[in-house]
Design an enzyme around this catalytic site. Sequence first.
Site, PDB file in Angstrom:
ATOM      1  N   GLY A  31       0.829  -1.202   0.000  1.00 26.32           N
ATOM      2  CA  GLY A  31       0.000   0.000   0.000  1.00 26.32           C
ATOM      3  C   GLY A  31       0.858   1.244   0.000  1.00 26.32           C
ATOM      4  O   GLY A  31       1.718   1.419   0.880  1.00 26.32           O
ATOM      5  N   GLY A  54      -0.257   4.508   0.081  1.00 26.30           N
ATOM      6  CA  GLY A  54      -0.898   5.713   0.592  1.00 26.30           C
ATOM      7  C   GLY A  54      -0.158   6.242   1.813  1.00 26.30           C
ATOM      8  O   GLY A  54       1.001   5.890   2.075  1.00 26.30           O
ATOM      9  N   GLY A 102       1.100   3.562   4.389  1.00 25.49           N
ATOM     10  CA  GLY A 102       2.210   2.789   3.854  1.00 25.49           C
ATOM     11  C   GLY A 102       3.483   3.608   3.733  1.00 25.49           C
ATOM     12  O   GLY A 102       4.581   3.134   4.046  1.00 25.49           O
ATOM     13  N   HIS A 138     -20.638   8.917   4.090  1.00 28.38           N
ATOM     14  CA  HIS A 138     -20.387  10.361   4.150  1.00 28.38           C
ATOM     15  C   HIS A 138     -21.668  11.096   3.778  1.00 28.38           C
ATOM     16  O   HIS A 138     -22.351  10.733   2.818  1.00 28.38           O
ATOM     17  CB  HIS A 138     -19.268  10.744   3.187  1.00 28.38           C
ATOM     18  N   SER A 180     -16.321  17.510   0.410  1.00 32.18           N
ATOM     19  CA  SER A 180     -15.661  17.404   1.702  1.00 32.18           C
ATOM     20  C   SER A 180     -16.454  18.056   2.832  1.00 32.18           C
ATOM     21  O   SER A 180     -17.174  19.037   2.647  1.00 32.18           O
ATOM     22  CB  SER A 180     -14.284  18.061   1.617  1.00 32.18           C
ATOM     23  N   ARG A 192     -20.596  12.545  11.327  1.00 35.10           N
ATOM     24  CA  ARG A 192     -21.023  12.119   9.994  1.00 35.10           C
ATOM     25  C   ARG A 192     -22.169  11.115  10.016  1.00 35.10           C
ATOM     26  O   ARG A 192     -23.054  11.161   9.155  1.00 35.10           O
ATOM     27  CB  ARG A 192     -19.822  11.516   9.243  1.00 35.10           C
ATOM     28  N   HIS A 208     -18.232   5.791   2.318  1.00 38.46           N
ATOM     29  CA  HIS A 208     -17.010   6.587   2.297  1.00 38.46           C
ATOM     30  C   HIS A 208     -15.822   5.924   2.988  1.00 38.46           C
ATOM     31  O   HIS A 208     -14.690   6.059   2.535  1.00 38.46           O
ATOM     32  CB  HIS A 208     -17.303   7.928   2.978  1.00 38.46           C
ATOM     33  N   GLU A 239      -6.506   2.755   7.045  1.00 44.66           N
ATOM     34  CA  GLU A 239      -7.898   2.304   6.961  1.00 44.66           C
ATOM     35  C   GLU A 239      -8.002   0.786   6.929  1.00 44.66           C
ATOM     36  O   GLU A 239      -9.081   0.236   7.153  1.00 44.66           O
ATOM     37  CB  GLU A 239      -8.566   2.902   5.720  1.00 44.66           C
ATOM     38  N   ARG A 272     -16.079   7.372  12.329  1.00 45.12           N
ATOM     39  CA  ARG A 272     -14.875   8.197  12.279  1.00 45.12           C
ATOM     40  C   ARG A 272     -15.233   9.671  12.205  1.00 45.12           C
ATOM     41  O   ARG A 272     -16.084  10.063  11.405  1.00 45.12           O
ATOM     42  CB  ARG A 272     -14.019   7.833  11.056  1.00 45.12           C
TER      43      ARG A 272
END
Length: 643
Positions: free
Chosen positions: A11, A13, A16, A237, A251, A298, A372, A410, A420
């Site tokens: 990963g 991202g 990672g 979301h 967002s 959320r 999301h 995640e 979250r």
Amino acid sequence: MATPRNVIVVGGGLAGLMTTLKLAEAGIHVKLFSVVPVKRSHSVCAQGGINGAVNLRGEGDSPYLHFEDTITGGDFLNHQPPVMRMAERAPAMIFLLDRMGVPFNRTSEGLLSFRRFGGTLKHRTAHAGATTGQQLLYALDEQVRRYETSNAVSKYESWEFVGLIKDGEGICRGITAQNLQTMEIEAFPADAVVIATGGNGVIFGRSTNSIINTGAAVSICYQEGAMYGNPEMVQIHPTAIPGEDKCRLMSESVRGEGGRLWTPRDPYDKRHPLEIPDKDRWYFCEELDPVYGNLLSRDIVSFAIYCVCRIGKGIQGKQQVYLDITHLHNSRGGPYTRDQINDKLEGVLEIYEKFMREDPIDNPMRIYPAVHYTMGGLWVDYAKGTDSTLDLDSHRNQMTNIPGLYAAGEADYQYHGANRLGANALLSCLTGGELTAQGVMAYLKTLPAPSEDLSAQVINDARAAKQAQYVSLKSSNGSENPYGLHAELADVMWNNCGIWRKQNDLLAARDKLTELGTRAHQCSLLDASGWTNQAVPFTRALINMIEQSKAIVGGAIIRDESRGAHFKMDTPNRDDEKWLCTTKATWSTSGPSYDLSEKIECTYIAPRARKYRINQNMIVKEIMGEDALAGVGTTAAAASSGE
């Protein structure tokens, strides 16, 4: 001379990259695998910001209050010691990123600028316009490239993780992976493996996630013995652009900067939205909770929008409401010029204008909730010292139940509980990646033999098994279309295991998933090419998505309460006495089994009602009426006893 250690990180991202960076700094060689070029990892899509209680506005904010908001937002399902560590590290992490060159927004005095996000009353979210994830990802990638040039890091981009290598004692000793250009499958021994592959939103189809977010890597580890924590906790979301192909995120930063959610009191009002006066607008979040208003957590905002639309009160009776920032412009009495609004939100506003062909500064945006984030993920451990804080020298931190296999970002379940809070994702990726590297380094000190000593037979057998699986899929000539099956999977998961869950629907979904699992092995794969074959990897991912979906639905069936993102009509109240525990799923061919023995560690705050005025139960009653929860059907207890 000591044999050099090597670690595999899967990963590319933020989680990672942070893990890779910290390991490389310690002199450990890292092989970094990514299914796409690292700069295209899904972290690049994060928009709003990263949380940290720096308190530059003198609001009395602190890491403890950040911790408290995170635990409250997660509805007390997150173990508290790791969350406290995350909140305490947050300010230092933001300053570290600042020194790396992340172009955070600044105040006129040159200080970091912080905005509000949902679930808090403080200005706690540092941001780089509305492209924060991109800026953080690029900054970390630059740091990792420094070690790549010195051969301390080896990148394997466009390689897909397909399995673990385990020795005779069940210890993780490497991975198998497939080159998505040549389609070759190879085995890579390692002293430890870190899974940092993100979420699984593609399971639900209509998601804000990238198309690479199938969750397949987590599912593979789960099928090979790793426990899956809280699979039923999937975040939806509240604000996304509804699309035919996928949903595009608007967002939370839009609401953080003053955006308001509303719908006409007459849903079929034909006036232009700017011509509808306030008295004819229903600002439903502000009415439900005047204190938090549009910045409720959320799960609450998503559920409120869903209920408004379910009773036909969406715009023109459709599944959409307005997300409005038009009042922020100084031409309408607001405090900002167009340039000032764009300075804060341009990245996200450009997305809306591109896909909806409307200027969001002059026209309220039309949005609806979309899947999301997954709070659930691979179960990982932690270790405490003598004072209830984390023991940072322990190899247990971030390790799964498979020795030598770690998870971060995640892909793990550790930090967010049942829901979250916005802007905690980037933070948990970075602090979780840092902690993972520390755990791996402690683990490497305990290993008696390096990966070079692993039997060649073990390595060859692991590669041969995945090669045989690939050949079998490639030669499949059944009657099913894998893309059609994925559409069916998405419909089942969204309609039966989405915002509004009922036991009968979940039981029906479980039966349907069993059927889909059988049909997924009967696909017709027209692409038999040996170069960049896309059909076989997609079908393999589909099979893994279905197995993961069984864990998600099964967890929702047995969790006989409502908590955070899991709202179950049959049992609409939170039940701390019975359900303040982790749902730990273990895979088997006959379906997942669940261990509910792990009680949540409430070291600092005893469970209590959330700080918001409302919960989902109250939203149903206030928006849909007192009778809306009556007669909702079978309970989980009855289902589990066979009634």
